[in-house]
Design a protein around this motif. Structure first.
Motif, mmCIF file in Angstrom:
data_model
loop_
_atom_site.group_PDB
_atom_site.id
_atom_site.type_symbol
_atom_site.label_atom_id
_atom_site.label_comp_id
_atom_site.label_asym_id
_atom_site.label_seq_id
_atom_site.Cartn_x
_atom_site.Cartn_y
_atom_site.Cartn_z
ATOM 1 N N ILE A 1 -30.593 -25.699 -0.435
ATOM 2 C CA ILE A 1 -30.845 -27.128 -0.218
ATOM 3 C C ILE A 1 -29.886 -27.663 0.844
ATOM 4 N N GLN A 2 -28.636 -27.220 0.753
ATOM 5 C CA GLN A 2 -27.636 -27.651 1.743
ATOM 6 C C GLN A 2 -28.039 -27.199 3.148
ATOM 7 N N TYR A 3 -28.488 -25.968 3.242
ATOM 8 C CA TYR A 3 -28.876 -25.407 4.539
ATOM 9 C C TYR A 3 -30.034 -26.194 5.155
ATOM 10 N N LEU A 4 -31.000 -26.594 4.312
ATOM 11 C CA LEU A 4 -32.203 -27.230 4.845
ATOM 12 C C LEU A 4 -32.052 -28.735 5.054
ATOM 13 N N SER A 5 -31.178 -29.367 4.239
ATOM 14 C CA SER A 5 -31.129 -30.830 4.300
ATOM 15 C C SER A 5 -29.751 -31.394 4.624
ATOM 16 N N GLY A 6 -28.704 -30.614 4.419
ATOM 17 C CA GLY A 6 -27.342 -31.135 4.600
ATOM 18 C C GLY A 6 -26.741 -31.654 3.304
ATOM 19 N N PHE A 7 -27.549 -31.803 2.236
ATOM 20 C CA PHE A 7 -27.044 -32.354 0.975
ATOM 21 C C PHE A 7 -26.124 -31.355 0.279
ATOM 22 N N SER A 8 -24.926 -31.819 -0.122
ATOM 23 C CA SER A 8 -23.956 -30.889 -0.705
ATOM 24 C C SER A 8 -23.635 -31.198 -2.167
ATOM 25 N N GLY A 9 -24.431 -32.087 -2.805
ATOM 26 C CA GLY A 9 -24.159 -32.440 -4.196
ATOM 27 C C GLY A 9 -24.506 -31.321 -5.164
ATOM 28 N N SER A 10 -24.198 -31.551 -6.450
ATOM 29 C CA SER A 10 -24.362 -30.491 -7.445
ATOM 30 C C SER A 10 -25.660 -30.622 -8.237
ATOM 31 N N ALA A 11 -26.487 -31.631 -7.947
ATOM 32 C CA ALA A 11 -27.775 -31.767 -8.631
ATOM 33 C C ALA A 11 -28.833 -32.124 -7.605
ATOM 34 N N GLY A 12 -29.781 -31.239 -7.415
ATOM 35 C CA GLY A 12 -30.819 -31.533 -6.441
ATOM 36 C C GLY A 12 -31.976 -30.560 -6.524
ATOM 37 N N LEU A 13 -33.125 -31.032 -6.113
ATOM 38 C CA LEU A 13 -34.316 -30.188 -5.937
ATOM 39 C C LEU A 13 -34.902 -30.621 -4.608
ATOM 40 N N LEU A 14 -35.345 -29.648 -3.818
ATOM 41 C CA LEU A 14 -35.900 -30.006 -2.512
ATOM 42 C C LEU A 14 -37.349 -29.545 -2.470
ATOM 43 N N LEU A 15 -38.230 -30.482 -2.158
ATOM 44 C CA LEU A 15 -39.655 -30.141 -2.069
ATOM 45 C C LEU A 15 -40.063 -30.140 -0.594
ATOM 46 N N SER B 1 -28.732 -40.569 -9.781
ATOM 47 C CA SER B 1 -28.090 -41.793 -9.291
ATOM 48 C C SER B 1 -26.616 -41.605 -8.931
ATOM 49 N N ARG B 2 -25.988 -40.518 -9.394
ATOM 50 C CA ARG B 2 -24.594 -40.282 -8.986
ATOM 51 C C ARG B 2 -24.508 -40.028 -7.489
ATOM 52 N N TYR B 3 -25.610 -39.586 -6.923
ATOM 53 C CA TYR B 3 -25.583 -39.150 -5.522
ATOM 54 C C TYR B 3 -26.322 -40.087 -4.566
ATOM 55 N N THR B 4 -26.639 -41.310 -5.066
ATOM 56 C CA THR B 4 -27.436 -42.215 -4.226
ATOM 57 C C THR B 4 -26.864 -42.336 -2.815
ATOM 58 N N PHE B 5 -25.583 -42.701 -2.723
ATOM 59 C CA PHE B 5 -25.010 -42.980 -1.400
ATOM 60 C C PHE B 5 -24.748 -41.684 -0.624
ATOM 61 N N GLN B 6 -24.207 -40.702 -1.346
ATOM 62 C CA GLN B 6 -23.883 -39.430 -0.687
ATOM 63 C C GLN B 6 -25.141 -38.791 -0.095
ATOM 64 N N ALA B 7 -26.217 -38.768 -0.887
ATOM 65 C CA ALA B 7 -27.445 -38.097 -0.433
ATOM 66 C C ALA B 7 -27.983 -38.768 0.816
ATOM 67 N N ILE B 8 -28.017 -40.105 0.793
ATOM 68 C CA ILE B 8 -28.594 -40.810 1.939
ATOM 69 C C ILE B 8 -27.769 -40.534 3.190
ATOM 70 N N GLU B 9 -26.438 -40.515 3.013
ATOM 71 C CA GLU B 9 -25.579 -40.255 4.172
ATOM 72 C C GLU B 9 -25.739 -38.814 4.678
ATOM 73 N N GLU B 10 -25.746 -37.864 3.735
ATOM 74 C CA GLU B 10 -25.755 -36.458 4.167
ATOM 75 C C GLU B 10 -27.092 -36.017 4.784
ATOM 76 N N VAL B 11 -28.209 -36.579 4.302
ATOM 77 C CA VAL B 11 -29.495 -36.117 4.851
ATOM 78 C C VAL B 11 -29.980 -37.018 5.980
ATOM 79 N N ALA B 12 -29.183 -38.055 6.279
ATOM 80 C CA ALA B 12 -29.635 -39.084 7.227
ATOM 81 C C ALA B 12 -30.242 -38.502 8.494
ATOM 82 N N ASP B 13 -29.627 -37.449 9.030
ATOM 83 C CA ASP B 13 -30.062 -36.942 10.333
ATOM 84 C C ASP B 13 -31.098 -35.832 10.235
ATOM 85 N N SER B 14 -31.538 -35.524 9.016
ATOM 86 C CA SER B 14 -32.390 -34.340 8.873
ATOM 87 C C SER B 14 -33.867 -34.680 8.710
#
Ligand code: ZN
Ligand code: ZN
Length: 369
Positions: free
Chosen positions: A38-52, A64-77
Motif C-alpha cells: 500500500i505504501q509503495y502504491l499510494s505513499g500511505f505509511s499508516g498501520s491500518a489500510g486497504l487499497l482498492l 479515523s486515526r489516519y484522517t489527516f495523515q492519509a490525506i497528506e501522504e496520498v495527496a500527490d498520488s
C-alpha cells in the motif's frame, strides 16, 4: 515538472504497470492488504489500510486515526481516501458490492486471514469472483526506480557510518544488548526512523547462531563478534553484517574470514542482469566448498531489500529468478561452526548493467580489536 507532478506520475506509472499484471492474472480489480505494498502504491505509511485498485481509480480505506495523515501522504498520488466507520473490510466489501456486474477481484492469500476473508465475503456478497494472485505488487517492487535507489543508498550509507561509530565501543566487558542499543541509538541520531529488524550482536560461541538475539552476555577476550544491523531511512531499509575479532585471531579464524570474504566477492562478481539467483548463490557456495566450509554455510546467499528487509528476489539454491537492472539485493555468505563461532559478511548491492555496485561501504577487511 513540479515535485508534486513528479510524485503523481511516479505513483501513476506504478499503478499502470500493476494494472497490466492484473489483467494478465485475469482480474479487473485488486484489493491490497499488505501495508508495504500500500505504501509503495499510494505513499500511505499508516498501520491500518486497504487499497482498492480499479480500472480507473484507486481508493485507500483507512480509519479515523489516519484522517489527516492519509490525506497528506496520498495527496500527490491521485488516490482517493475513504475513512471507514464500520471497519475497513466492511467498507471495502460494500464498495465492491455496488457494481452493476460481477467483478473479478484479485487478492494475495498469504496476506489475508480466514477471518478477514469471511468478513469481506459477508460484505461483498456474491458480486465478486475472487482471484488468488501472488506477488503482483512485489514483482514491481523488486525493481527500484532512480528515486528509490537514491533513498536506499542513503539508508546503506547511514548504516555503514553507524558501524564505524560503534566499532571503538566493541571491547571486553560490554554486553551484546548494550552494543545493540548503541547501534539503534546511533542510527536514530543520524535520522533513521528505526532499525529495519532487531539488531543482531552475537559474540563468542553465540556468533555461530546465524540469527541470534542480543543477550546480556558480555563480550569476552578472543571472541568473534557478528554485528548484523539495518536502518530504515525515508521508508527504505538497509541490512549489513560485519564480523570482528576481539584480540589476536588464531590462523584458523583468519582463514575462515578470508574464505567468507572470497565467497562474498565471488557472489558479487556473478551478479549481472540476466544471471539467475541460483547462479549467484552457487558462486558463493563453490568458494566455500574449495575451503571445505560449504557444509557450515546454512542459509541463502542473499535476499531482495527495499521497503521491507526481505523482498523478492531470494538468492538461494535452485532459485530461478533472473536478475534485472535496478534490483537491490544483499550478499551475505556465512559460516557457523559450533564451538568456534560464526562469520558473516553482508553488503547491499544494486544490480547494474556493469554488475553489482555496493551500497554499504563499511570496511570489509578482517578487523582485530
Ligand atoms: Zn542482515
Ligand atoms: Zn540480510
Amino acid at each position: 515538472m513540479t515535485e508534486e507532478s513528479v510524485q503523481q506520475s511516479k505513483s501513476r506509472s506504478r499503478v499502470d504497470r500493476l494494472r497490466l499484471l492484473l489483467s494478465k492474472a485475469g482480474a479487473d480489480f485488486l484489493l491490497v492488504f499488505h501495508l508495504p505494498n500500500i505504501q509503495y502504491l499510494s505513499g500511505f505509511s499508516g498501520s491500518a489500510g486497504l487499497l482498492l485498485v480499479e480500472p480507473s481509480r484507486v481508493t485507500l480505506f483507512t480509519d479515523s486515526r489516519y484522517t489527516f495523515q492519509a490525506i497528506e501522504e496520498v495527496a500527490d498520488s491521485g488516490v482517493t481516501v475513504t475513512i471507514a466507520k464500520g471497519g475497513l473490510l466492511r467498507a471495502a466489501g460494500e464498495s465492491l458490492k455496488k457494481r452493476r456486474r460481477r467483478i473479478r477481484v484479485a487478492y494475495a492469500s498469504p496476506h489475508v486471514t480466514v477471518a478477514q476473508k469471511r468478513a469481506l465475503d459477508a460484505a461483498a456478497g456474491n458480486s465478486v469472483r475472487w482471484v488468488d494472485a501472488l506477488g503482483l505488487v512485489e514483482r514491481l517492487r523488486a525493481i527500484k526506480d532512480g528515486s528509490e535507489l537514491a533513498l536506499m543508498a542513503s539508508a546503506a550509507g547511514l548504516i555503514s557510518e553507524v558501524f564505524h561509530f560503534v566499532l571503538p565501543r566493541i571491547a571486553p566487558g560490554i554486553t551484546e544488548l548494550s552494543l545493540a542499543a548503541e547501534i539503534e541509538y546511533a542510527m536514530k541520531q543520524r535520522g533513521a526512523s528505526g532499525p529495519s529488524f532487531e539488531s543482531i550482536v552475537a559474540s563468542g560461541p553465540r556468533s555461530a547462531w546465524a540469527h541470534a538475539r542480543p543477550s546480556s552476555k558480555a563480550i569476552g577476550k578472543n571472541e568473534l563478534v557478528v554485528l548484523d544491523q539495518g536502518a530504515i531511512l525515508h521508508g527504505y531499509c538497509s541490512d549489513m553484517t560485519r564480523t570482528v575479532f576481539v584480540g589476536r585471531a588464531p590462523d584458523k579464524v583468519r582463514r575462515m574470514y578470508e574464505a567468507v570474504l572470497e565467497a562474498q566477492e565471488a557472489a558479487k562478481s556473478a551478479i549481472r542482469p540476466g544471471a539467475s539467483a541460483a547462479a549467484v548463490d552457487r558462486a558463493a557456495r563453490q568458494v566455500l566448498k574449495r575451503h571445505s566450509l560449504a557444509r557450515f554455510f546454512t542459509h541463502s546467499t542473499g535476499h531482495g531489500l527495499g521497503i521491507e528487509v526481505h523482498e523478492m528476489p531470494r538468492l538461494g539454491r535452485g532459485d530461478r529468478t533472473v536478475l534485472e537492472e535496478g534490483m537491490v539485493v544483499t550478499v551475505e555468505p556465512g559460516v557457523y561452526i559450533e564451538g568456534v563461532g560464526g562469520i558473516r559478511i553482508e553488503d547491499d548491492v544494486v544490480v547494474t548493467a556493469a554488475g553489482a555496485v555496493n551500497l554499504t561501504k563499511a570496511a570489509r577487511e578482517f578487523l582485530e580489536l
